[in-house]
Scaffold this active site. Structure first.
Site, PDB file in Angstrom:
ATOM      1  N   ASN A 147      10.251   4.784   3.233  1.00 30.35           N
ATOM      2  CA  ASN A 147      10.117   3.971   4.485  1.00 30.35           C
ATOM      3  C   ASN A 147      11.405   3.038   4.747  1.00 30.35           C
ATOM      4  O   ASN A 147      11.903   2.711   3.916  1.00 30.35           O
ATOM      5  CB  ASN A 147       9.168   3.063   3.761  1.00 30.35           C
TER       6      ASN A 147
ATOM      7  N   ARG B  98       0.853  -1.028  -0.019  1.00 30.32           N
ATOM      8  CA  ARG B  98       0.188  -0.057  -0.069  1.00 30.32           C
ATOM      9  C   ARG B  98       0.717   1.233   0.272  1.00 30.32           C
ATOM     10  O   ARG B  98       1.184   1.969  -1.074  1.00 30.32           O
ATOM     11  CB  ARG B  98      -0.766  -0.074   1.314  1.00 30.32           C
ATOM     12  N   ASP B  99       1.547   1.449   1.199  1.00 27.91           N
ATOM     13  CA  ASP B  99       2.435   2.737   1.181  1.00 27.91           C
ATOM     14  C   ASP B  99       3.593   2.951   0.230  1.00 27.91           C
ATOM     15  O   ASP B  99       3.735   3.865  -0.565  1.00 27.91           O
ATOM     16  CB  ASP B  99       3.103   2.750   2.647  1.00 27.91           C
TER      17      ASP B  99
ATOM     18  N   CYS C 254      10.404   8.805  -1.228  1.00 23.69           N
ATOM     19  CA  CYS C 254       9.770   9.930  -0.335  1.00 23.69           C
ATOM     20  C   CYS C 254       9.711  11.162  -1.341  1.00 23.69           C
ATOM     21  O   CYS C 254      10.611  11.582  -1.979  1.00 23.69           O
ATOM     22  CB  CYS C 254      11.045  10.331   0.634  1.00 23.69           C
TER      23      CYS C 254
ATOM     24  N   HIS D 269      10.867   6.445   8.453  1.00 24.62           N
ATOM     25  CA  HIS D 269      11.314   6.501   7.275  1.00 24.62           C
ATOM     26  C   HIS D 269      12.749   6.897   7.322  1.00 24.62           C
ATOM     27  O   HIS D 269      13.200   7.780   8.528  1.00 24.62           O
ATOM     28  CB  HIS D 269      10.659   7.762   6.571  1.00 24.62           C
TER      29      HIS D 269
ATOM     30  N   HIS E  99       6.139   4.018  12.874  1.00 25.23           N
ATOM     31  CA  HIS E  99       6.245   4.298  11.189  1.00 25.23           C
ATOM     32  C   HIS E  99       7.308   5.095  10.901  1.00 25.23           C
ATOM     33  O   HIS E  99       7.063   6.323  10.960  1.00 25.23           O
ATOM     34  CB  HIS E  99       4.927   4.543  10.672  1.00 25.23           C
TER      35      HIS E  99
HETATM   36 MG    MG Z   1       5.530   5.465   4.966  1.00 18.01          MG
END
Ligand code: MG
Length: 310
Positions: free
Chosen positions: A250, A16-17, A241, A210, A208
């Protein structure tokens, strides 16, 4: 040295991300194969897709079909991002039992990303959470830009705490605190996550990170010290990003798992199988992913792999 847990939970957000940030169109069968390979790696949770309006994120317009075709492994939770009630209806129709909603702790980022203010987004979160809970669906809420924002600079901790307080009152099952652009340092994690843990039971928090500026794993360590046991990752660092072209986005799931296993913290994940999923999506996308562990074991300077990462 602080005391370490024996287990941690890893949430894979790559399908997804990661894929929502890819400009190229990924065929449905490739997404299904990607998720199936991730399932075989033994992940606790995989965020499979998003039921956002297809006109906003056309890359994930096939969310329902992907859910219909993946092979569900017992022990893995399959979730989807759901922005509103309409998205929830589509998710329910696809058999989704675990959803994620989102809000930013930066007003400007929330408007840029979701086209509305924080208060309007929280109203959506309230409506979707209530409707999901009625159906017995698990709800995670992402709070993004917790450690700083490229538009607003510092994000007041009081605002983060205010949002967390409301999410706890709503009965959200899990809050994932996001360092959306990779600004966080371990000191901030101790301070901010420690403060949120004073409001929300720490077992309901996830982090979460990065790795845009190289601090993601150091931040995981600080998170473990605060008592967090759930961490998000994206295989190979998939996702990029948008604020730093070419930089890693990520935190790569393999890097996270390699560190946890190396510290004696179990995740239930088979690291070589995770690399297999990562290498698969890398081939399909025809691009080199930035994950350090992936690069170390698949070249160009790869050494023979040992079992130590297991
Ligand atoms: Mg992310």
């Amino acid at each position: 040295m602080f005391s370490m847990p024996s287990e941690a939970r890893v949430v894979e957000v790559g399908p997804r991300d990661g894929l929502q940030n890819e400009t190229q169109r990924v065929p449905t069968e490739v997404k299904v194969e990607f998720v199936d390979r991730l399932s075989r790696a033994g992940l606790a949770q995989i965020e499979v897709s998003s039921f956002v309006r297809p006109m906003w994120i056309p890359q994930l317009a096939d969310a329902g079909e992907v859910f219909g075709r993946i092979a569900r492994r017992p022990g893995t939770e399959y979730s989807a991002l759901v922005p509103n009630l309409k998205g929830l209806e589509r998710a329910v129709a696809a058999g989704v039992r675990s959803i994620a909603v989102l809000v930013s702790s930066s007003e400007t980022h929330n408007r840029q990303n979701l086209n509305r203010g924080i208060e309007e987004s929280l109203a959506d979160v309230v409506a979707v959470t209530a409707a999901a809970k009625e159906r017995g669906i698990r709800v995670r809420c992402y709070v993004s830009m917790v450690f700083g924002c490229p538009y607003e600079g510092d994000v007041p901790l009081a605002r983060v705490l205010g949002i967390a307080e409301r999410l706890v009152a709503l009965g959200v099952d899990e809050i994932s605190l996001g360092d959306t652009v990779g600004y966080a340092t371990p000191r901030q994690v101790w301070e901010r996550v420690g403060a949120v843990a004073g409001i929300c039971p720490v077992e309901r928090l996830a982090l979460h990170f990065h790795d845009t500026r190289g601090t993601a794993l150091a931040n995981v360590l600080a998170g473990l010290d605060v008592g967090v046991r759930t961490f998000d990752g994206s295989v190979g660092g998939l996702g990029g990003c948008p604020y730093a072209p070419g930089a890693s986005g990520n935190l790569a799931t393999e890097d996270l798992v390699q560190m946890l296993h190396g510290m004696g913290i179990r995740t239930g994940i088979d690291l070589p199988a995770l690399v297999d999923a990562s290498a698969f999506i890398e081939r399909q996308l025809r691009k080199t992913l930035p994950g350090r562990y992936l690069r170390a074991v698949t070249g160009p300077c790869s050494a023979p792999e040992t079992a130590s990462g297991r």
